[in-house]
Design a protein around this motif. Sequence first.
Motif, PDB file in Angstrom:
ATOM      1  N   GLN A 296     -13.178  -7.876  15.234  1.00 32.94           N
ATOM      2  CA  GLN A 296     -11.828  -7.619  14.497  1.00 32.94           C
ATOM      3  C   GLN A 296     -11.124  -7.404  15.519  1.00 32.94           C
ATOM      4  O   GLN A 296      -9.872  -7.754  14.817  1.00 32.94           O
ATOM      5  CB  GLN A 296     -12.393  -6.343  14.226  1.00 32.94           C
ATOM      6  CG  GLN A 296     -10.717  -6.020  13.521  1.00 32.94           C
ATOM      7  CD  GLN A 296      -9.926  -6.432  12.336  1.00 32.94           C
ATOM      8  OE1 GLN A 296     -10.765  -7.599  11.843  1.00 32.94           O
ATOM      9  NE2 GLN A 296      -9.162  -6.709  12.517  1.00 32.94           N
ATOM     10  N   ALA A 297     -11.322  -7.204  17.203  1.00 35.56           N
ATOM     11  CA  ALA A 297     -10.405  -7.056  18.071  1.00 35.56           C
ATOM     12  C   ALA A 297     -10.150  -8.385  18.563  1.00 35.56           C
ATOM     13  O   ALA A 297      -8.669  -8.845  18.851  1.00 35.56           O
ATOM     14  CB  ALA A 297     -11.161  -6.445  19.478  1.00 35.56           C
ATOM     15  N   SER A 298     -10.503  -9.708  18.682  1.00 34.94           N
ATOM     16  CA  SER A 298      -9.475 -10.389  18.600  1.00 34.94           C
ATOM     17  C   SER A 298      -9.126 -11.167  17.428  1.00 34.94           C
ATOM     18  O   SER A 298      -7.763 -11.971  17.462  1.00 34.94           O
ATOM     19  CB  SER A 298     -11.017 -11.737  19.466  1.00 34.94           C
ATOM     20  OG  SER A 298     -11.728 -11.978  20.028  1.00 34.94           O
ATOM     21  N   ARG A 299      -9.346 -10.886  16.300  1.00 38.80           N
ATOM     22  CA  ARG A 299      -7.976 -11.152  15.325  1.00 38.80           C
ATOM     23  C   ARG A 299      -6.911 -10.349  14.927  1.00 38.80           C
ATOM     24  O   ARG A 299      -5.905 -10.851  15.511  1.00 38.80           O
ATOM     25  CB  ARG A 299      -9.250 -10.596  13.869  1.00 38.80           C
ATOM     26  CG  ARG A 299      -8.400 -11.089  12.605  1.00 38.80           C
ATOM     27  CD  ARG A 299      -8.998 -10.521  11.641  1.00 38.80           C
ATOM     28  NE  ARG A 299      -8.387 -10.888  10.443  1.00 38.80           N
ATOM     29  CZ  ARG A 299      -6.527  -9.971   9.946  1.00 38.80           C
ATOM     30  NH1 ARG A 299      -6.975  -9.198  10.862  1.00 38.80           N
ATOM     31  NH2 ARG A 299      -6.809 -11.041   8.672  1.00 38.80           N
ATOM     32  N   ASP A 300      -6.472  -9.270  15.992  1.00 38.63           N
ATOM     33  CA  ASP A 300      -6.114  -8.505  15.998  1.00 38.63           C
ATOM     34  C   ASP A 300      -4.876  -8.515  17.070  1.00 38.63           C
ATOM     35  O   ASP A 300      -3.653  -8.915  16.719  1.00 38.63           O
ATOM     36  CB  ASP A 300      -6.301  -6.638  16.128  1.00 38.63           C
ATOM     37  CG  ASP A 300      -6.849  -5.667  15.177  1.00 38.63           C
ATOM     38  OD1 ASP A 300      -6.558  -6.315  14.059  1.00 38.63           O
ATOM     39  OD2 ASP A 300      -7.420  -5.247  15.033  1.00 38.63           O
ATOM     40  N   TYR A 301      -5.921  -9.204  18.672  1.00 42.72           N
ATOM     41  CA  TYR A 301      -4.924  -9.616  18.911  1.00 42.72           C
ATOM     42  C   TYR A 301      -4.439 -10.984  19.219  1.00 42.72           C
ATOM     43  O   TYR A 301      -3.029 -11.204  19.183  1.00 42.72           O
ATOM     44  CB  TYR A 301      -6.402  -9.991  20.596  1.00 42.72           C
ATOM     45  CG  TYR A 301      -5.778 -10.526  22.233  1.00 42.72           C
ATOM     46  CD1 TYR A 301      -5.065  -9.783  22.578  1.00 42.72           C
ATOM     47  CD2 TYR A 301      -6.037 -11.783  22.005  1.00 42.72           C
ATOM     48  CE1 TYR A 301      -4.239 -10.900  23.637  1.00 42.72           C
ATOM     49  CE2 TYR A 301      -5.012 -12.622  22.870  1.00 42.72           C
ATOM     50  CZ  TYR A 301      -4.488 -12.187  24.133  1.00 42.72           C
ATOM     51  OH  TYR A 301      -4.266 -13.146  25.094  1.00 42.72           O
ATOM     52  N   TRP A 302      -4.869 -11.564  17.791  1.00 41.40           N
ATOM     53  CA  TRP A 302      -4.334 -13.236  18.216  1.00 41.40           C
ATOM     54  C   TRP A 302      -3.366 -13.244  16.680  1.00 41.40           C
ATOM     55  O   TRP A 302      -2.616 -14.247  17.078  1.00 41.40           O
ATOM     56  CB  TRP A 302      -5.680 -14.160  17.689  1.00 41.40           C
ATOM     57  CG  TRP A 302      -6.158 -15.205  19.396  1.00 41.40           C
ATOM     58  CD1 TRP A 302      -7.642 -14.199  19.760  1.00 41.40           C
ATOM     59  CD2 TRP A 302      -6.107 -15.353  20.439  1.00 41.40           C
ATOM     60  NE1 TRP A 302      -8.044 -14.623  20.568  1.00 41.40           N
ATOM     61  CE2 TRP A 302      -6.807 -15.489  21.118  1.00 41.40           C
ATOM     62  CE3 TRP A 302      -4.889 -16.042  20.618  1.00 41.40           C
ATOM     63  CZ2 TRP A 302      -6.392 -16.317  22.424  1.00 41.40           C
ATOM     64  CZ3 TRP A 302      -4.472 -16.819  21.658  1.00 41.40           C
ATOM     65  CH2 TRP A 302      -5.472 -16.693  22.194  1.00 41.40           C
TER      66      TRP A 302
END
Length: 339
Positions: free
Chosen positions: A189-195
Amino acid sequence: MFGVQRTRTLVGPADPARRMPAEPPRLSASELIAWAEATAEPSTAPAAVRSAVRLPRRMVLATGAITLAAGAVAVITVPGGPVEVEPGPADPSGTGAGRVLVPVAYQPGTDEAAGPRLRALADGLVDAAYESSAGRYTYHRRQVWGDPVMTSPDDRFSVAFSQETKVWWAPGEPGRQTTVMGVPEYPDQASRDYWASRLPVSATASADAIPLPPFESAALPSTGRELARMLKTELGAGPACKETSRIFGRYAVPRRTRAEILRVLADVQGFRWRGEVTDRAGRDGLAVTFDDREHSQQHLLIFHPRTGELLASELLTLHPVRMNAYELILETGRTDRLG
């Protein structure tokens, strides 16, 4: 979107496959690296080649925008106990593309040595659908994710695009490959939020088709000893997982050979039986895992419960729990038609 030529241009001199002769299926950097590993002697190959660690091709990007969506919760058993992976809410607009990947879930308590179960499966195999077909070309349709991978400058957040490939090949003859680039998918989820506000490419799928030059592929052996050598079992369960995926993704493996592969894997130390699972394509299968504690990774293989075909393989990072790569073998066949 991220075709072979564009990827090689981005990587440039760092491309480990830039001087390799072409060999189908030319799907990703990892496929070309696997080809190099297959031609190296275990005793002389460097530690990085002998290792079970997957080395995906990475690109560092940090601008652009896109709206994305997420998947569902899964529970996976890892060393230390069950871990719940929460991908987060779906895109409320309903227009986003992409999802947070979660591990294939298997039932708690299905943790026993896989050897006896694999041998029992091998003893009862039936013919696969492709064994009633004929043709000069071997055909595979696969979906892969995890190479190339785009990462943030600090290497903490990543994203990759799913790819569906179709490959037709015959030894010594020209072949054909088509690739459809799909939507972005995220390991957490952290990667989704970042990108969500930085991805600089459209999520619209793109397709390309390329001819494959003639090449000679090694014949698929049928005896246990020869298959063990081809599966690199002397290097352990991690390399054996990778080679199992490579074999089923390249050959239309006959029933007797599938049975021998299962028996060979049954003798490899470290495989655990995970029982009935459902793969990412919604197909029922039987799963085994191998925990590579040295590299904090888990390998997953899913086999068809009656034919013993490999349906899917996955690589999971254990600490923290997140997807590293997956492959679905969606279709295998033989045909006289090229494409």
